[in-house]
Motif scaffolding. Structure first.
Motif, PDB file in Angstrom:
ATOM      1  N   ARG A 225       0.747  -1.172   0.059  1.00  0.00           N
ATOM      2  CA  ARG A 225       0.106  -0.030  -0.119  1.00  0.00           C
ATOM      3  C   ARG A 225       0.964   1.178  -0.018  1.00  0.00           C
ATOM      4  NH1 ARG A 225      -5.222  -0.026   1.365  1.00  0.00           N
ATOM      5  NH2 ARG A 225      -5.034  -1.921   2.603  1.00  0.00           N
TER       6      ARG A 225
ATOM      7  N   PRO B  37      -0.458   4.507  -9.255  1.00  0.00           N
ATOM      8  CA  PRO B  37      -1.141   2.917  -9.710  1.00  0.00           C
ATOM      9  C   PRO B  37      -0.369   2.161 -10.663  1.00  0.00           C
ATOM     10  CG  PRO B  37      -2.450   4.750 -10.378  1.00  0.00           C
ATOM     11  CD  PRO B  37      -1.134   5.467  -9.658  1.00  0.00           C
TER      12      PRO B  37
ATOM     13  N   TRP C 245       1.960  -3.957 -10.251  1.00  0.00           N
ATOM     14  CA  TRP C 245       1.281  -4.895 -10.680  1.00  0.00           C
ATOM     15  C   TRP C 245       1.995  -6.243  -9.896  1.00  0.00           C
ATOM     16  CZ3 TRP C 245      -2.475  -5.837 -14.916  1.00  0.00           C
ATOM     17  CH2 TRP C 245      -3.021  -4.714 -15.782  1.00  0.00           C
TER      18      TRP C 245
ATOM     19  N   SER D 121      -4.153  -6.228 -11.013  1.00  0.00           N
ATOM     20  CA  SER D 121      -3.746  -4.812 -11.320  1.00  0.00           C
ATOM     21  C   SER D 121      -3.711  -4.004 -10.060  1.00  0.00           C
ATOM     22  CB  SER D 121      -4.605  -4.215 -12.190  1.00  0.00           C
ATOM     23  OG  SER D 121      -5.918  -4.212 -11.680  1.00  0.00           O
ATOM     24  N   PRO D 122      -3.054  -2.798  -9.991  1.00  0.00           N
ATOM     25  CA  PRO D 122      -3.157  -2.074  -8.964  1.00  0.00           C
ATOM     26  C   PRO D 122      -4.533  -1.501  -8.251  1.00  0.00           C
ATOM     27  CG  PRO D 122      -1.973  -0.626 -10.383  1.00  0.00           C
ATOM     28  CD  PRO D 122      -2.119  -2.161 -11.018  1.00  0.00           C
ATOM     29  N   GLN D 123      -5.115  -1.329  -9.243  1.00  0.00           N
ATOM     30  CA  GLN D 123      -6.737  -0.838  -8.978  1.00  0.00           C
ATOM     31  C   GLN D 123      -7.549  -2.170  -8.333  1.00  0.00           C
ATOM     32  OE1 GLN D 123      -5.041  -0.718 -11.956  1.00  0.00           O
ATOM     33  NE2 GLN D 123      -4.965   1.762 -12.047  1.00  0.00           N
ATOM     34  N   GLU D 124      -7.337  -3.246  -8.684  1.00  0.00           N
ATOM     35  CA  GLU D 124      -7.881  -4.560  -8.328  1.00  0.00           C
ATOM     36  C   GLU D 124      -7.483  -4.721  -6.824  1.00  0.00           C
ATOM     37  OE1 GLU D 124      -8.827  -7.728 -11.429  1.00  0.00           O
ATOM     38  OE2 GLU D 124      -6.643  -6.933 -11.801  1.00  0.00           O
ATOM     39  N   TRP D 125      -5.969  -4.755  -6.755  1.00  0.00           N
ATOM     40  CA  TRP D 125      -5.597  -4.870  -5.500  1.00  0.00           C
ATOM     41  C   TRP D 125      -5.970  -4.258  -4.576  1.00  0.00           C
ATOM     42  CZ3 TRP D 125      -2.663  -2.716  -1.374  1.00  0.00           C
ATOM     43  CH2 TRP D 125      -2.189  -3.586  -0.637  1.00  0.00           C
ATOM     44  N   LEU D 126      -6.395  -2.621  -4.846  1.00  0.00           N
ATOM     45  CA  LEU D 126      -6.877  -1.929  -3.747  1.00  0.00           C
ATOM     46  C   LEU D 126      -8.053  -2.207  -3.317  1.00  0.00           C
ATOM     47  CD1 LEU D 126      -5.438   1.421  -5.145  1.00  0.00           C
ATOM     48  CD2 LEU D 126      -4.832   0.512  -3.058  1.00  0.00           C
ATOM     49  N   ALA D 127      -8.917  -2.988  -3.985  1.00  0.00           N
ATOM     50  CA  ALA D 127     -10.204  -3.410  -3.926  1.00  0.00           C
ATOM     51  C   ALA D 127     -10.046  -4.648  -3.216  1.00  0.00           C
ATOM     52  CB  ALA D 127     -11.097  -3.499  -5.064  1.00  0.00           C
TER      53      ALA D 127
END
Length: 531
Positions: free
Chosen positions: A304, A312, A315, A330-336
């Motif tokens: 994080r 972002p 990966w 992906s970074p976006q998926e990981w944040l979720a």
């Protein structure tokens, strides 16, 4: 490989490989010509499917040797430069390698080989004409067919490539749980492995192309740095190789070479975050658009913070030298889905229980992939069978679970499981938690012998400042764990160490730590009850 030849024709003078620290470089034109000459030399002496080994540091010749082996239809075995002569000899014998490409820095290792191995081994040294023997006489060479490597690659016309199947790496495991084992795929007859080696396979998300500049900070003898470097060159991009990782210098290289892509391991992230704020903010990282990491679990807080800093672009993927399957996030998926390593992008993912059935979402089991390329552990049919379920699904030995959306979360290696009082405990969770503590630099959580419970959970901690090692610090770290984790998963004791053994790709050599304790902490004999 036709793509390398194409780029050699299109941009012969463009740098293909650069050594970051020195600026040494080889162009696409030279890489094509030199590797083609070496391929011809090797193909004239080894049959398709023959085996060569590579014992080199991170230097320009490394990738030209790999491309030559691929073009000559050979298996190539990358060997760690940290191994002893006996360990190198074991791999050479096990792989049945008949040619070794090495350098002067490792001459003592080569000289230490036993006569039987030496007599059947062709040695090419990239920076030394020959091993002149113990008396320095050119006529007493220790190896057959010894020829100067530079003469081979520098002179003569550029030949047509041999009409053979594409060669492939023959990677040996890092030996984190025992002796290293070779992971071997078929050169021909397996369309899945052929497809996995093409630029349009599951790694296409990494978006390598002719404008890419890829920074590889890890040793080339590891599978991921080597394979992604080859893929970058096959896509027309430039590879910048660090001889040795250093956090601040890596940031400087991103700025200097206008790096677009990079690959890291979590321990490197920890070293980045340990830099002072002014050191981190000193460099222009605006060219950097994709940072990939893998090889070991990354603590959630560490990742994080890296995303907060680099943006972002971070990966992650999960795979292995076996190529059995892969996930990507992906970074976006990981944040979720913090902590996940993503959804399957190669092979179909299964989480399997002890009975071989699929586990429901949220339940830990053995991580398996269906439909990936077949592989075998060389000379170890038992280990090969153990790596495949009765259904034929392949596993790399990890434990994990999926959520209801199919995202994979890794728990630990199966081999790292601790059994204490009949309860199965996976230490990765406690390790990740302790790494979040500001005093902790590195940690290994292991099982040590216990007279009543069989094993007891112990943490071996490397502190950022060794002067903080004390019983009060140990108790504070234990309390930190117990406040945030089930007590059964927490260490019952903490020891301090000044360094923990890790591979250059960040894998903790927990077996070495565990073996030290088992050697000196065998459970005492319990007295026999009087009759």
């Amino acid at each position: 490989m036709s793509s390398l030849k194409t780029f050699a024709q299109q941009k012969p003078d463009t740098p293909a490989v650069i050594i970051a620290e020195t600026g040494e470089q080889v162009s696409f034109g030279s890489l094509h010509a030199r590797s083609a000459r070496l391929a011809q030399h090797l193909a004239e002496r080894l049959p398709q499917g023959g085996v060569i080994a590579i014992l080199l540091g991170n230097r320009l010749e490394y990738l030209e040797v790999c491309f030559a082996a691929r073009r000559a239809g050979l298996y190539y075995v990358p060997i760690s430069t940290h191994l002893t002569a006996a360990e190198v000899a074991y791999i050479l014998r096990d792989a049945a390698a008949t040619c070794l490409v090495t350098e002067k820095a490792h001459a003592d290792i080569v000289r230490a080989f036993e006569p039987a191995l030496r007599s059947g081994m062709t040695v090419l040294s990239v920076d030394q004409v020959a091993d002149d023997g113990p008396q320095g006489e050119r006529g007493k060479r220790n190896y057959q067919d010894y020829k100067d490597y530079q003469d081979i690659v520098n002179t003569g016309p550029v030949p047509e490539l041999p009409q053979r199947a594409m060669g492939v790496d023959f990677a040996y495991s890092s030996g984190t749980t025992g002796k290293p084992k070779g992971i071997k795929h078929a050169l021909t007859g397996d369309p899945q492995i052929n497809a996995s080696m093409q630029p349009a396979n599951w790694t296409s998300f990494f978006d390598l192309g002719p404008d890419s500049v890829y920074l590889s900070p890890a040793p080339m003898y590891h599978a991921a740095p080597l394979r992604f470097s080859i893929r970058c060159l096959a896509s027309g991009g430039t590879v910048v190789i660090m001889r040795k990782f250093d956090a601040q210098r890596a940031l400087a290289f991103i700025e200097r070479y206008r790096i677009t892509h990079s690959q890291w391991v979590p321990t490197m992230f920890v070293r980045f975050l340990a830099l002072a704020e002014d050191e981190r903010c000193r460099y222009d990282l605006s060219s950097h658009r994709m940072a990939l990491h893998a090889a070991a679990p990354c603590p959630i807080d560490v990742k994080r913070r890296m995303i907060d800093w680099w943006g972002p672009i971070v990966w992650e993927y999960y795979s292995g030298s076996e190529r059995a399957g892969a996930t990507v996030i992906s970074p976006q998926e990981w944040l979720a889905h913090p902590g996940s390593v993503g959804k399957a992008v190669q092979g179909r993912l299964h989480i399997v229980n002890d009975e071989g059935a699929d586990c429901p979402a949220g339940v830990d089991g053995l991580v398996c992939f269906e439909g990936g390329p077949r592989f075998r552990y060389h000379n170890d049919e038992a280990k090969t069978a153990e790596a495949h379920t009765p259904q034929g699904w392949a596993t790399m030995g990890d434990i994990g679970h999926v959520d209801t959306q199919g995202y994979l979360y890794l728990t630990d290696r199966r081999a790292n499981m601790i059994i204490s009082g009949g309860v199965n405990i996976y230490p990765q969770e406690a390790e990740n938690l302790l790494l979040e503590h500001p005093l902790v630099l590195d940690v290994a959580v292991i099982g040590v012998p216990h007279a009543d419970y069989g094993e007891e959970v112990k943490a071996v901690v490397e502190l950022r400042d060794p002067h903080n090692a004390s019983e009060a610090t140990a108790q504070a770290l234990l309390a930190f764990c117990r406040d945030r984790l089930s007590h059964i998963k927490c260490p019952r004791s903490i020891d301090f160490a000044t360094g923990l053994p890790r591979t250059d790709t960040g894998k903790l050599l927990k077996r070495l730590v565990r073996d030290q304790y088992r050697a000196r902490q065998a459970p005492p004999e319990r007295p026999h009850p009087q009759r």
